[in-house]
Design an enzyme around this catalytic site. Structure first.
Site, PDB file in Angstrom:
ATOM      1  N   ASP A   1       0.335  -6.489   5.260  1.00  0.00           N
ATOM      2  CA  ASP A   1      -0.190  -7.701   5.547  1.00  0.00           C
ATOM      3  C   ASP A   1       0.742  -8.938   5.893  1.00  0.00           C
ATOM      4  OD1 ASP A   1      -2.568  -6.692   4.710  1.00  0.00           O
ATOM      5  OD2 ASP A   1      -3.166  -8.202   3.210  1.00  0.00           O
TER       6      ASP A   1
ATOM      7  N   THR B   1       0.764  -1.307  -0.148  1.00  0.00           N
ATOM      8  CA  THR B   1      -0.052   0.092   0.114  1.00  0.00           C
ATOM      9  C   THR B   1       1.020   1.357   0.000  1.00  0.00           C
ATOM     10  OG1 THR B   1      -1.841  -1.213   1.156  1.00  0.00           O
ATOM     11  CG2 THR B   1      -1.822   1.307   1.252  1.00  0.00           C
TER      12      THR B   1
ATOM     13  N   LYS C   1       0.734  -7.124  13.001  1.00  0.00           N
ATOM     14  CA  LYS C   1      -0.352  -6.180  12.478  1.00  0.00           C
ATOM     15  C   LYS C   1      -1.725  -6.465  13.489  1.00  0.00           C
ATOM     16  CE  LYS C   1      -2.699  -4.887   8.202  1.00  0.00           C
ATOM     17  NZ  LYS C   1      -2.685  -4.956   6.788  1.00  0.00           N
TER      18      LYS C   1
HETATM   19  N1  LIG Z   1      -1.416  -1.830   3.786  1.00  0.00           N
HETATM   20  C1  LIG Z   1      -1.270  -2.861   3.014  1.00  0.00           C
HETATM   21  O1  LIG Z   1       0.070  -2.908   2.626  1.00  0.00           O
HETATM   22  C2  LIG Z   1      -1.972  -3.978   2.666  1.00  0.00           C
HETATM   23  C3  LIG Z   1      -1.603  -4.767   1.256  1.00  0.00           C
HETATM   24  N2  LIG Z   1      -2.661  -5.490   1.325  1.00  0.00           N
HETATM   25  C4  LIG Z   1      -0.237  -5.519   1.301  1.00  0.00           C
HETATM   26  O2  LIG Z   1      -0.023  -5.975   2.290  1.00  0.00           O
HETATM   27  O3  LIG Z   1       0.272  -5.133   0.597  1.00  0.00           O
END
Ligand SMILES: NC(=O)C[C@H](N)C(=O)O
Length: 352
Positions: free
Chosen positions: A117, A36, A189
């Site tokens: 994640d 993200t 997390k």
């Molecule tokens: N906040 C994030 O980065 C979530 C994303 N699904 C990832 O792990 O790449």
């Protein structure tokens, strides 16, 4: 203020092997893997609906010019994926690149931009296998850069600050999220959506404020330079599966892991890593045929004690200490590259 003539230099003023100069800025390499922090949404109101892994590393660096105040920064795009898509092959590839870079005299620290994640898995993995005392910082964001109140820019600035700081040397892999410096060993997390997603039951190590690190504690467990594991000698990881505990379970979940070739099963058990009475024979049988059984807990905090609730000595099972199931999976896979002796594995779970 400079040191008095003849007075010993303070640790902060000491030139380090590998530093650009005694007075110059440290050299930090950013390895970008997606997530993200490299995400983009259609609208500023999209804090949760967006595409991860879109923005390339040069744009990430250009978006945070303040990084130039704390370090000489350069970037490499290693992957461009959401972290839920990370595989063991990518972990090994990333670990080897971090190790290679940290052996260079012109690299003082490495930052890995990463999806949140599975950030905690990667952070623990690097903490176990990269044999260097130089800072390694893993960082992500909970909101894409296009969102109102995006958290990636500050998290990244904090990561580069920590990676370039002498105080971070020897402190193991660090994670800088939401102003805090967390230990990559035990940070996890805990919520989704909000920027305060990462925490550890043992507390943060410190904070980064306005381009400076403030440490209050240091990790106690073996890591990095004091680790017996070395990514330079690891080419792949054995398969380790997690089976999630609940009421009304069935043996097939464990048996499917064995059939898939799992060398160990982490039991993400209820409470104290418990095993339902009606599944004890299944797990004894699985262990008898060679697959390791490691008792962790779905609870998240606390730790699993040997022979509490189940006679681990009798069944030749291992307990995961305070490692949550996903972290126990990483440590088990790394440990299995060296040994499948359960006494040795248990020692490793106590020591790291
Ligand atoms: N906040 C994030 O980065 C979530 C994303 N699904 C990832 O792990 O790449």
């Amino acid at each position: 203020m400079g040191a008095l003539p003849g007075a010993p230099l303070q640790a902060r003023e000491m030139p380090e092997a590998g530093s650009a100069t005694a007075t110059g800025k440290p050299n930090v390499v950013i390895l970008a893997t997606g997530g993200t922090i490299a995400g983009a949404g259609a609208d500023a109101s999209n804090s949760a609906t967006y595409q991860a892994a879109k923005v390339p590393v040069d744009k990430l660096i250009a978006a945070v010019p303040a990084m130039a105040n704390v370090a000489n920064v350069r970037g490499e795009q290693v992957f461009q994926i959401a972290s839920e898509s990370f595989t063991d092959a990518q972990l090994v590839q990333l670990g080897k690149r971090v190790s290679q870079l940290l052996k260079q005299d012109d690299v003082d620290g490495v930052v890995i931009t990463h999806g949140t994640d599975t950030l905690e898995e990667t952070a623990l993995f690097l903490n176990l296998v990269v044999k260097s005392d130089k800072p390694i910082v893993v960082v992500g964001s909970m909101r894409p850069s296009t969102a109102i109140s995006a958290d990636g820019a500050l998290n990244l600035l904090d990561a580069v600050t920590a990676a370039g700081s002498k105080e971070a040397v020897g402190k193991g892999v660090l994670v800088t999220m939401n102003d805090y410096i967390q230990s990559g060993r035990d940070v996890t997390k805990r919520t989704n959506i909000v920027p305060s997603a990462f925490s550890s039951q043992w507390g943060p190590l410190g904070m980064v404020v306005e381009g400076k690190t403030y440490f209050f504690r240091a990790p106690y467990k073996r890591h990095n330079a004091s680790s017996e594991f070395d990514i330079d000698t690891i080419e792949s990881l054995p398969l380790v599966a997690i089976v999630y505990g609940s009421g009304n379970m069935f043996p097939g979940a464990y048996k499917a892991a064995v059939d898939a070739g799992a060398k160990a099963i982490v039991n993400a058990g209820t409470g104290n890593g418990s095993v339902p009475g009606y599944l004890v024979d299944t797990l004894k049988d699985i262990r008898g045929k060679g697959t390791l059984v490691i008792r962790s807990s779905r609870v998240g905090d606390g730790f699993v004690l040997r022979n509490a609730e189940q006679p681990d000595d009798k069944y030749d099972w291992v307990v995961a200490h305070d490692f949550n199931p996903q972290k126990a999976k990483i440590l088990a896979a790394v440990a299995l590259t060296k040994t499948s002796d359960t006494k040795e594995l248990q020692r490793i779970f106590w020591e790291y």
